[in-house]
Design an enzyme around this catalytic site. Structure first.
Site, PDB file in Angstrom:
ATOM      1  N   GLU A   1      25.675 -98.731   4.651  1.00 48.60           N
ATOM      2  CA  GLU A   1      24.685 -99.603   4.475  1.00 48.60           C
ATOM      3  C   GLU A   1      24.112 -99.741   3.087  1.00 48.60           C
ATOM      4  O   GLU A   1      24.321 -98.725   2.496  1.00 48.60           O
ATOM      5  CB  GLU A   1      23.357 -99.137   5.677  1.00 48.60           C
ATOM      6  CG  GLU A   1      23.772 -99.403   7.019  1.00 48.60           C
ATOM      7  CD  GLU A   1      22.526 -98.889   7.809  1.00 48.60           C
ATOM      8  OE1 GLU A   1      21.612 -98.806   7.555  1.00 48.60           O
ATOM      9  OE2 GLU A   1      22.836 -98.701   8.884  1.00 48.60           O
TER      10      GLU A   1
ATOM     11  N   HIS B   1      19.643-103.065  10.668  1.00 48.84           N
ATOM     12  CA  HIS B   1      19.025-101.945  10.871  1.00 48.84           C
ATOM     13  C   HIS B   1      17.515-102.230  10.961  1.00 48.84           C
ATOM     14  O   HIS B   1      16.495-101.783  10.328  1.00 48.84           O
ATOM     15  CB  HIS B   1      19.065-100.897   9.279  1.00 48.84           C
ATOM     16  CG  HIS B   1      18.680 -99.540   9.713  1.00 48.84           C
ATOM     17  ND1 HIS B   1      19.176 -98.243   9.149  1.00 48.84           N
ATOM     18  CD2 HIS B   1      17.704 -98.971  10.580  1.00 48.84           C
ATOM     19  CE1 HIS B   1      18.886 -97.243   9.548  1.00 48.84           C
ATOM     20  NE2 HIS B   1      17.947 -97.550  10.491  1.00 48.84           N
TER      21      HIS B   1
HETATM   22  N1  LIG Z   1      17.868 -98.219  14.218  1.00 50.52           N
HETATM   23  C1  LIG Z   1      16.761 -97.616  14.153  1.00 50.52           C
HETATM   24  O1  LIG Z   1      16.052 -98.134  13.186  1.00 50.52           O
HETATM   25  C2  LIG Z   1      16.376 -96.261  14.450  1.00 50.52           C
HETATM   26  C3  LIG Z   1      14.930 -96.066  14.629  1.00 50.52           C
HETATM   27  C4  LIG Z   1      14.527 -94.812  15.060  1.00 50.52           C
HETATM   28  C5  LIG Z   1      15.541 -93.889  15.110  1.00 50.52           C
HETATM   29  N2  LIG Z   1      16.856 -93.973  14.861  1.00 50.52           N
HETATM   30  C6  LIG Z   1      17.781 -93.185  15.097  1.00 50.52           C
HETATM   31  O2  LIG Z   1      17.994 -92.846  16.560  1.00 50.52           O
HETATM   32  C7  LIG Z   1      18.405 -91.753  16.753  1.00 50.52           C
HETATM   33  C8  LIG Z   1      17.764 -91.029  17.679  1.00 50.52           C
HETATM   34  O3  LIG Z   1      16.570 -90.730  17.431  1.00 50.52           O
HETATM   35  P1  LIG Z   1      15.294 -90.104  18.532  1.00 50.52           P
HETATM   36  O4  LIG Z   1      14.072 -89.903  17.905  1.00 50.52           O
HETATM   37  O5  LIG Z   1      15.602 -90.192  20.069  1.00 50.52           O
HETATM   38  O6  LIG Z   1      16.055 -88.502  18.193  1.00 50.52           O
HETATM   39  P2  LIG Z   1      15.681 -87.039  19.176  1.00 50.52           P
HETATM   40  O7  LIG Z   1      16.119 -86.016  18.236  1.00 50.52           O
HETATM   41  O8  LIG Z   1      14.579 -87.343  19.770  1.00 50.52           O
HETATM   42  O9  LIG Z   1      16.846 -87.194  20.177  1.00 50.52           O
HETATM   43  C9  LIG Z   1      18.335 -86.969  19.898  1.00 50.52           C
HETATM   44  C10 LIG Z   1      18.967 -86.593  21.124  1.00 50.52           C
HETATM   45  O10 LIG Z   1      20.429 -86.367  20.628  1.00 50.52           O
HETATM   46  C11 LIG Z   1      20.861 -85.410  21.600  1.00 50.52           C
HETATM   47  N3  LIG Z   1      21.974 -84.824  20.906  1.00 50.52           N
HETATM   48  C12 LIG Z   1      22.332 -83.928  19.870  1.00 50.52           C
HETATM   49  N4  LIG Z   1      23.542 -83.868  19.829  1.00 50.52           N
HETATM   50  C13 LIG Z   1      24.217 -84.347  20.666  1.00 50.52           C
HETATM   51  C14 LIG Z   1      25.488 -84.499  21.104  1.00 50.52           C
HETATM   52  N5  LIG Z   1      26.362 -84.112  20.397  1.00 50.52           N
HETATM   53  N6  LIG Z   1      25.827 -85.409  22.218  1.00 50.52           N
HETATM   54  C15 LIG Z   1      24.870 -85.942  22.860  1.00 50.52           C
HETATM   55  N7  LIG Z   1      23.679 -85.954  22.635  1.00 50.52           N
HETATM   56  C16 LIG Z   1      23.097 -85.157  21.699  1.00 50.52           C
HETATM   57  C17 LIG Z   1      19.502 -84.423  21.586  1.00 50.52           C
HETATM   58  O11 LIG Z   1      19.627 -83.148  22.372  1.00 50.52           O
HETATM   59  C18 LIG Z   1      18.627 -85.188  21.572  1.00 50.52           C
HETATM   60  O12 LIG Z   1      18.031 -85.141  22.805  1.00 50.52           O
HETATM   61  C19 LIG Z   1      18.446 -90.916  15.419  1.00 50.52           C
HETATM   62  O13 LIG Z   1      19.964 -91.102  14.701  1.00 50.52           O
HETATM   63  C20 LIG Z   1      17.320 -91.872  14.749  1.00 50.52           C
HETATM   64  O14 LIG Z   1      17.702 -91.578  13.307  1.00 50.52           O
HETATM   65  C21 LIG Z   1      17.226 -95.482  14.579  1.00 50.52           C
HETATM   66  O1  LIG Z   2      15.500 -93.170  11.368  1.00 49.98           O
HETATM   67  C1  LIG Z   2      14.567 -94.176  11.666  1.00 49.98           C
HETATM   68  O2  LIG Z   2      13.432 -93.988  11.477  1.00 49.98           O
HETATM   69  C2  LIG Z   2      15.129 -95.519  11.453  1.00 49.98           C
HETATM   70  O3  LIG Z   2      16.473 -95.771  11.030  1.00 49.98           O
HETATM   71  C3  LIG Z   2      14.321 -96.642  10.771  1.00 49.98           C
HETATM   72  O4  LIG Z   2      14.641 -96.657   9.324  1.00 49.98           O
HETATM   73  P1  LIG Z   2      13.910 -97.601   8.510  1.00 49.98           P
HETATM   74  O5  LIG Z   2      12.444 -96.910   8.304  1.00 49.98           O
HETATM   75  O6  LIG Z   2      14.286 -97.650   7.288  1.00 49.98           O
HETATM   76  O7  LIG Z   2      13.583 -98.820   9.042  1.00 49.98           O
END
Ligand SMILES: NC(=O)c1ccc[n+]([C@@H]2O[C@H](COP(=O)([O-])OP(=O)(O)OC[C@H]3O[C@@H](n4cnc5c(N)ncnc54)[C@H](O)[C@@H]3O)[C@@H](O)[C@H]2O)c1
Ligand SMILES: O=C(O)[C@H](O)COP(=O)(O)O
Length: 529
Positions: free
Chosen positions: A263, A281
């Site tokens: 990215e 994203h």
């Molecule tokens: N697209 C976006 O803008 C955006 C926004 C927010 C979060 N995210 C991403 O989403 C993901 C999840 O975030 P979250 O807040 O739910 O995190 P979280 O820590 O609450 O949940 C992650 C889960 O993954 C599980 N896990 C860890 N290793 C694992 C494995 N090997 N197999 C299966 N499960 C496993 C953990 O037990 C946990 O329950 C993160 O990567 C975060 O960075 C992306």
């Molecule tokens: O991990 C996160 O909280 C998300 O990937 C969001 O990323 P951003 O703040 O760059 O939108």
């Protein structure tokens, strides 16, 4: 001087407002995070750095960040921060683990619908004036199986929404308890089972060594024919080349991706496929989530910079604003006991035991132990702090153990450090009285009662008449004024210790004169500033 914070990513203006309200100077440079050279040139002026995912906090950047105490991630993922490098430099890294969970879950659901009804392609075709009513034939979501990989904050929000949409939800997450699965109404399954059964697979794990390519070519081949895949978590969870092949072959019916292995994604193997939907994203991009994470991170960073409270740090135990003032004198005590042991040690410390007794055991002992280690190492590593200390101790082969037990003596709370060196053990105990001042109350088996002063002399000697007069004479000859004098001995005529606070420094020649006094076993100058 008030602390200064740099905001180097596009954060809601709410963050800057909070910093200013909390007496913190703040500079908002929302595009600086994308220019690593300019960021590196600026970072030396700041105590805090507030970021989203565009700023890369690398080891090189941290080296330039001489004042930096905290990196605050307004969001969840800290994979753009070199956390071990930050820890080694004593920089706290904190995030806002819940602030955007609902928003990210809604984006995953939106992507699932976009795939099921081919909304982006139908929109483009319609707006191009084609009216291709027969080209687009979707699938229903009701009654379908949704496979959630990673059932944490976001995954469980997605699961609940899937159930609300009348889907059967199965989840693979090794850390999900059966009880939590039951409460959520999901069936906990193994990964292979999920791959074989799910009509829609949605990923919600962090990117780790275990989850990298969790949808590898091999695992994609195990999916049910016609499955659709949503990745709104992290690029790198899916082998994008393998997925493209599976899409081209028709084994996978569609994929919706918000995150990519590289990215910003200006090129990607998935781009251009008719059954692929992509967003740049945007998972956390709603005004509600951005306001929440900006407010939260600004509050957390301000609490740390102004009150020492630590919330949601990924590299240090949390200390609430309520705990911080209670813990502060004990952290100071632990650090000063460590400093005592570090300065008295005549050889490298191989093992440090930190023993907590009484009421102090109810506090955050890990934070106190970290402070004790930083005190212990400070005489050899000036810049160390409690964040870096446990890692540095490990690297240097210092074994650290923490013991907690009930109060065994007269003190409500007692901290004892046992530092083991090749030349023997240094054992020192201290407490905090109601005046909030830490003090040493025992050295080895000998009781003393001394507050810590910026400049002190520690003496061990034979308990003989006339010794104190000769010692005071040596200080007087060197024109060194005694501020306080604390004495202790094991028995009359036995071993004695003295902790003497002096005004200013003890000249080296005065120290060697003291070392030569009859009966002196050890004389050490101590600094506690
Ligand atoms: N697209 C976006 O803008 C955006 C926004 C927010 C979060 N995210 C991403 O989403 C993901 C999840 O975030 P979250 O807040 O739910 O995190 P979280 O820590 O609450 O949940 C992650 C889960 O993954 C599980 N896990 C860890 N290793 C694992 C494995 N090997 N197999 C299966 N499960 C496993 C953990 O037990 C946990 O329950 C993160 O990567 C975060 O960075 C992306
Ligand atoms: O991990 C996160 O909280 C998300 O990937 C969001 O990323 P951003 O703040 O760059 O939108």
């Amino acid at each position: 001087m008030p602390p200064r914070v740099l905001i180097s990513d596009s954060l809601s203006p709410a963050a800057a407002q909070i910093f200013r309200l909390r007496g913190i100077e703040v500079d908002c440079e929302p595009t600086l995070g994308k220019d690593s050279d300019k960021l590196a040139a600026a970072i030396g002026d700041y105590d805090g750095l507030a970021i989203r995912s565009a700023t890369k906090v690398t080891a090189d950047l941290l080296q330039r960040a001489s004042r930096l105490k905290v990196v605050g991630r307004a969001g969840v993922g800290v994979d753009n921060v070199d956390v071990p490098a930050a820890t080694a430099r004593g920089v706290i890294v904190m995030n806002t683990p819940f602030g955007n969970s609902v928003t990210a879950a809604e984006h995953a659901i939106a992507l699932m619908f976009a795939l099921a009804r081919e909304i982006p392609a139908a929109d483009a075709s319609t707006q191009a004036g084609k009216w291709e009513k027969n080209r687009f034939m979707g699938v229903e979501i009701t009654g379908k199986t949704l496979g959630v990989v990673g059932c944490g904050n976001i995954g469980s929000n997605v699961a609940e929404r899937g159930i609300g949409l009348k889907m059967r939800v199965i989840a693979f997450d090794p850390y999900l308890t059966e009880e939590r699965a039951r409460t959520l109404g999901v069936e906990k399954v193994e990964l292979d089972d999920l791959l074989a059964r799910a009509d829609f697979i949605t990923l919600h794990t962090p990117l780790t060594a275990h989850t990298k390519n969790i949808l590898s070519a091999e695992n994609i081949a195990k999916t049910k024919k016609g499955a659709r895949i949503v990745n709104c978590a992290r690029g790198g969870l899916v082998d994008e080349e393998a997925l493209r092949k599976a899409l081209d072959d028709g084994h996978i019916a569609g994929a919706a991706f918000d995150v990519f292995a590289k990215e910003p994604a200006t090129e990607n193997p998935l781009f251009g496929h008719p059954h692929v939907v992509c967003t740049p994203h945007l998972g956390a991009s709603t005004s509600e989530a951005q306001e929440k994470v900006a407010l939260q991170i600004a509050e957390q960073m301000s609490d740390y910079l102004t009150r020492g409270a630590i919330a949601n740090a990924v590299n240090f135990p949390s200390i609430t604003a309520e705990e911080a003032p209670r813990l502060k004198p004990f952290i100071e005590l632990a650090e000063k006991l460590g400093l005592f042991a570090g300065q008295v040690a005549r050889a490298g410390v191989e093992k440090l035991s930190v023993v907590y007794e009484g009421a102090v055991t109810l506090e955050k002992t890990r934070a106190m132990t970290a402070a004790a280690i930083s005190g212990l190492l400070r005489p050899i590593l000036e810049d160390i702090n409690a964040v870096a200390a446990p890692v540095v101790a490990k690297e240097r082969g210092v074994a650290v153990e923490e013991i907690t037990r009930e109060a065994q003596g007269d003190y409500e709370s007692l901290i004892t450090l046992n530092a083991l060196t090749a030349q023997g053990e240094i054992r020192v105990s201290g407490t905090v009285f109601h005046d909030g001042k830490p003090r040493i109350i025992r050295i080895g088996d000998i009781g003393v009662d001394a507050e810590f002063s910026p400049s002190m002399i520690y003496l061990t000697n034979e308990d003989r008449p006339g010794f104190i007069g000769r010692f005071a004479g040596a200080l007087g000859d060197a024109e060194v004024n005694i501020a306080t004098f604390a004495l202790g001995r094991d028995r009359p005529g036995g071993q004695a210790v003295a902790l003497v606070a002096i005004d200013g420094d003890l000249p080296a020649r005065a120290l060697s004169k003291i070392e030569r006094l009859p009966g002196v076993k050890q004389a050490v100058t101590l600094k506690f500033s």
